[in-house]
Write a protein that holds these residues in place. Structure first.
Motif, PDB file in Angstrom:
ATOM      1  N   LEU A   1       0.814  -1.215   0.000  1.00 19.79           N
ATOM      2  CA  LEU A   1       0.000   0.000   0.000  1.00 19.79           C
ATOM      3  C   LEU A   1       0.850   1.269   0.000  1.00 19.79           C
ATOM      4  CD1 LEU A   1      -2.864  -1.040   2.441  1.00 19.79           C
ATOM      5  CD2 LEU A   1      -3.033  -0.650  -0.023  1.00 19.79           C
ATOM      6  N   ILE A   2       1.932   1.269   0.750  1.00 24.38           N
ATOM      7  CA  ILE A   2       2.746   2.482   0.845  1.00 24.38           C
ATOM      8  C   ILE A   2       3.683   2.622  -0.351  1.00 24.38           C
ATOM      9  CG2 ILE A   2       4.565   3.631   2.168  1.00 24.38           C
ATOM     10  CD1 ILE A   2       3.157   2.541   4.718  1.00 24.38           C
ATOM     11  N   PHE A   3       4.385   1.555  -0.699  1.00 22.74           N
ATOM     12  CA  PHE A   3       5.420   1.693  -1.723  1.00 22.74           C
ATOM     13  C   PHE A   3       4.912   1.454  -3.140  1.00 22.74           C
ATOM     14  CE2 PHE A   3       7.785   0.936   2.186  1.00 22.74           C
ATOM     15  CZ  PHE A   3       8.595   2.050   2.171  1.00 22.74           C
ATOM     16  N   ALA A   4       4.028   0.519  -3.332  1.00 24.17           N
ATOM     17  CA  ALA A   4       3.553   0.249  -4.695  1.00 24.17           C
ATOM     18  C   ALA A   4       2.365   1.129  -5.058  1.00 24.17           C
ATOM     19  CB  ALA A   4       3.186  -1.230  -4.839  1.00 24.17           C
ATOM     20  N   SER A   5       1.416   1.255  -4.158  1.00 21.44           N
ATOM     21  CA  SER A   5       0.189   1.978  -4.476  1.00 21.44           C
ATOM     22  C   SER A   5       0.320   3.480  -4.229  1.00 21.44           C
ATOM     23  CB  SER A   5      -0.975   1.402  -3.668  1.00 21.44           C
ATOM     24  OG  SER A   5      -2.169   2.075  -3.961  1.00 21.44           O
ATOM     25  N   ALA A   6       0.631   3.876  -3.001  1.00 21.60           N
ATOM     26  CA  ALA A   6       0.677   5.307  -2.672  1.00 21.60           C
ATOM     27  C   ALA A   6       1.802   6.031  -3.412  1.00 21.60           C
ATOM     28  CB  ALA A   6       0.821   5.497  -1.165  1.00 21.60           C
ATOM     29  N   MET A   7       2.952   5.410  -3.556  1.00 24.13           N
ATOM     30  CA  MET A   7       4.065   6.087  -4.230  1.00 24.13           C
ATOM     31  C   MET A   7       3.729   6.425  -5.678  1.00 24.13           C
ATOM     32  SD  MET A   7       6.390   6.956  -2.293  1.00 24.13           S
ATOM     33  CE  MET A   7       6.234   6.785  -0.548  1.00 24.13           C
ATOM     34  N   GLY A   8       2.888   5.625  -6.293  1.00 27.50           N
ATOM     35  CA  GLY A   8       2.453   5.937  -7.651  1.00 27.50           C
ATOM     36  C   GLY A   8       1.616   7.206  -7.705  1.00 27.50           C
ATOM     37  N   LYS A   9       1.041   7.564  -6.574  1.00 22.28           N
ATOM     38  CA  LYS A   9       0.251   8.791  -6.493  1.00 22.28           C
ATOM     39  C   LYS A   9       1.141  10.005  -6.208  1.00 22.28           C
ATOM     40  CE  LYS A   9      -3.720   6.147  -4.932  1.00 22.28           C
ATOM     41  NZ  LYS A   9      -3.220   4.796  -4.793  1.00 22.28           N
ATOM     42  N   PHE A  10       2.337   9.765  -5.682  1.00 21.09           N
ATOM     43  CA  PHE A  10       3.252  10.852  -5.313  1.00 21.09           C
ATOM     44  C   PHE A  10       4.307  11.158  -6.376  1.00 21.09           C
ATOM     45  CE2 PHE A  10       2.527   9.129  -0.812  1.00 21.09           C
ATOM     46  CZ  PHE A  10       1.417   9.936  -0.622  1.00 21.09           C
ATOM     47  N   THR A  11       4.626  10.190  -7.206  1.00 17.83           N
ATOM     48  CA  THR A  11       5.719  10.357  -8.172  1.00 17.83           C
ATOM     49  C   THR A  11       5.177  10.617  -9.572  1.00 17.83           C
ATOM     50  OG1 THR A  11       5.813   7.971  -8.521  1.00 17.83           O
ATOM     51  CG2 THR A  11       7.294   8.883  -6.849  1.00 17.83           C
ATOM     52  N   GLU A  12       6.040  11.156 -10.411  1.00 14.38           N
ATOM     53  CA  GLU A  12       5.679  11.401 -11.808  1.00 14.38           C
ATOM     54  C   GLU A  12       6.112  10.210 -12.655  1.00 14.38           C
ATOM     55  OE1 GLU A  12       3.904  13.928 -13.124  1.00 14.38           O
ATOM     56  OE2 GLU A  12       3.638  14.565 -11.045  1.00 14.38           O
ATOM     57  N   TRP A  13       5.260   9.795 -13.575  1.00  9.80           N
ATOM     58  CA  TRP A  13       5.585   8.719 -14.508  1.00  9.80           C
ATOM     59  C   TRP A  13       4.741   8.895 -15.755  1.00  9.80           C
ATOM     60  CZ3 TRP A  13       1.038   5.802 -14.584  1.00  9.80           C
ATOM     61  CH2 TRP A  13       0.263   5.845 -13.434  1.00  9.80           C
ATOM     62  N   GLU A  14       5.221   8.313 -16.809  1.00 13.66           N
ATOM     63  CA  GLU A  14       4.565   8.460 -18.110  1.00 13.66           C
ATOM     64  C   GLU A  14       3.177   7.825 -18.085  1.00 13.66           C
ATOM     65  OE1 GLU A  14       5.288   7.137 -22.709  1.00 13.66           O
ATOM     66  OE2 GLU A  14       7.036   7.417 -21.426  1.00 13.66           O
ATOM     67  N   GLY A  15       2.182   8.585 -18.525  1.00 15.61           N
ATOM     68  CA  GLY A  15       0.815   8.084 -18.596  1.00 15.61           C
ATOM     69  C   GLY A  15       0.003   8.285 -17.336  1.00 15.61           C
ATOM     70  N   LYS A  16       0.609   8.871 -16.299  1.00 12.88           N
ATOM     71  CA  LYS A  16      -0.079   9.049 -15.021  1.00 12.88           C
ATOM     72  C   LYS A  16      -1.334   9.915 -15.172  1.00 12.88           C
ATOM     73  CE  LYS A  16       0.663  11.050 -10.432  1.00 12.88           C
ATOM     74  NZ  LYS A  16       1.645  11.683  -9.534  1.00 12.88           N
ATOM     75  N   THR A  17      -1.218  11.059 -15.824  1.00  9.29           N
ATOM     76  CA  THR A  17      -2.353  11.962 -15.979  1.00  9.29           C
ATOM     77  C   THR A  17      -3.499  11.281 -16.713  1.00  9.29           C
ATOM     78  OG1 THR A  17      -0.834  13.836 -16.000  1.00  9.29           O
ATOM     79  CG2 THR A  17      -3.059  14.230 -16.833  1.00  9.29           C
ATOM     80  N   GLU A  18      -3.179  10.566 -17.786  1.00  8.19           N
ATOM     81  CA  GLU A  18      -4.215   9.892 -18.569  1.00  8.19           C
ATOM     82  C   GLU A  18      -4.885   8.778 -17.768  1.00  8.19           C
ATOM     83  OE1 GLU A  18      -0.995  10.280 -19.672  1.00  8.19           O
ATOM     84  OE2 GLU A  18      -1.382  11.984 -21.001  1.00  8.19           O
ATOM     85  N   MET A  19      -4.086   8.019 -17.033  1.00  7.03           N
ATOM     86  CA  MET A  19      -4.644   6.923 -16.251  1.00  7.03           C
ATOM     87  C   MET A  19      -5.582   7.448 -15.164  1.00  7.03           C
ATOM     88  SD  MET A  19      -2.618   4.014 -14.166  1.00  7.03           S
ATOM     89  CE  MET A  19      -3.300   3.437 -12.648  1.00  7.03           C
ATOM     90  N   PHE A  20      -5.152   8.485 -14.455  1.00  4.38           N
ATOM     91  CA  PHE A  20      -5.992   9.053 -13.407  1.00  4.38           C
ATOM     92  C   PHE A  20      -7.240   9.694 -14.003  1.00  4.38           C
ATOM     93  CE2 PHE A  20      -2.331   9.638 -10.138  1.00  4.38           C
ATOM     94  CZ  PHE A  20      -2.305   8.271  -9.941  1.00  4.38           C
ATOM     95  N   ALA A  21      -7.100  10.345 -15.155  1.00  2.00           N
ATOM     96  CA  ALA A  21      -8.256  10.946 -15.818  1.00  2.00           C
ATOM     97  C   ALA A  21      -9.257   9.867 -16.227  1.00  2.00           C
ATOM     98  CB  ALA A  21      -7.812  11.757 -17.033  1.00  2.00           C
ATOM     99  N   HIS A  22      -8.760   8.719 -16.684  1.00  2.00           N
ATOM    100  CA  HIS A  22      -9.630   7.592 -17.045  1.00  2.00           C
ATOM    101  C   HIS A  22     -10.448   7.129 -15.835  1.00  2.00           C
ATOM    102  CE1 HIS A  22     -11.025   3.962 -19.013  1.00  2.00           C
ATOM    103  NE2 HIS A  22     -10.461   3.210 -18.068  1.00  2.00           N
ATOM    104  N   MET A  23      -9.835   7.210 -14.645  1.00  2.00           N
ATOM    105  CA  MET A  23     -10.535   6.839 -13.415  1.00  2.00           C
ATOM    106  C   MET A  23     -11.470   7.941 -12.934  1.00  2.00           C
ATOM    107  SD  MET A  23      -7.847   4.926 -10.987  1.00  2.00           S
ATOM    108  CE  MET A  23      -6.233   4.688 -11.660  1.00  2.00           C
ATOM    109  N   GLY A  24     -11.317   9.139 -13.504  1.00  2.00           N
ATOM    110  CA  GLY A  24     -12.163  10.252 -13.093  1.00  2.00           C
ATOM    111  C   GLY A  24     -11.560  11.107 -11.998  1.00  2.00           C
TER     112      GLY A  24
END
Length: 138
Positions: A22-45
């Motif tokens: 939860l902390i390193f795999a899931s939450a860190m993806g919310k804190f760091t920049e990576w390719e496709g992040k904006t599109e993926m989150f936008a897809h989720m709303g």
């Protein structure tokens, strides 16, 4: 090592694995920049700002789960959090089984750490040292 100690150790191992995920795999993806992040989150709303705040919440709840005194509250809040994850995945028509499985693991881990959880969940009687004494109210 007694059987109950082994079960507690297994509970702590499971709890640690859940927390690491939860902390390193899931939450860190919310804190760091990576390719496709904006599109993926936008897809989720969701916007990146909202997901950043969700990541903070995820870390805080996970820490509550790891602290023995607040672990029951942490497990309840993690269940609610994972229920939200199920809702998001169902809404965007993606598989939603992983948050359900993770929620079950949270409760199994807590039950191994604190056996009273299993006794409450499965209806086993709790031992009460004062249950044998009776008093008359006449």
């Amino acid at each position: 090592m007694s059987s109950s100690n082994r079960l507690r150790v297994a509970g702590w191992v499971l709890s640690t694995l859940v927390a690491v995920f939860l902390i390193f795999a899931s939450a860190m993806g919310k804190f760091t920049e990576w390719e496709g992040k904006t599109e993926m989150f936008a897809h989720m709303g969701w916007t990146e700002k909202v997901l950043f705040n969700v990541g903070i919440l995820e870390v805080a709840i996970t820490i509550l789960f790891l602290i023995p005194r607040t672990s029951f509250l942490g497990a309840i809040l993690l269940t609610a959090y994972l229920g939200g994850a199920v809702g998001v995945h169902v809404r965007i028509e993606e598989p939603s089984f992983f948050p359900v499985v993770l929620g079950v693991i949270v409760w199994v881990a807590l039950g191994l750490r604190q056996p009273v959880i299993f006794r409450l969940a499965f209806g086993s009687p709790l031992t009460n040292p004062t249950a044998g004494s009776t008093s008359s109210a006449n």
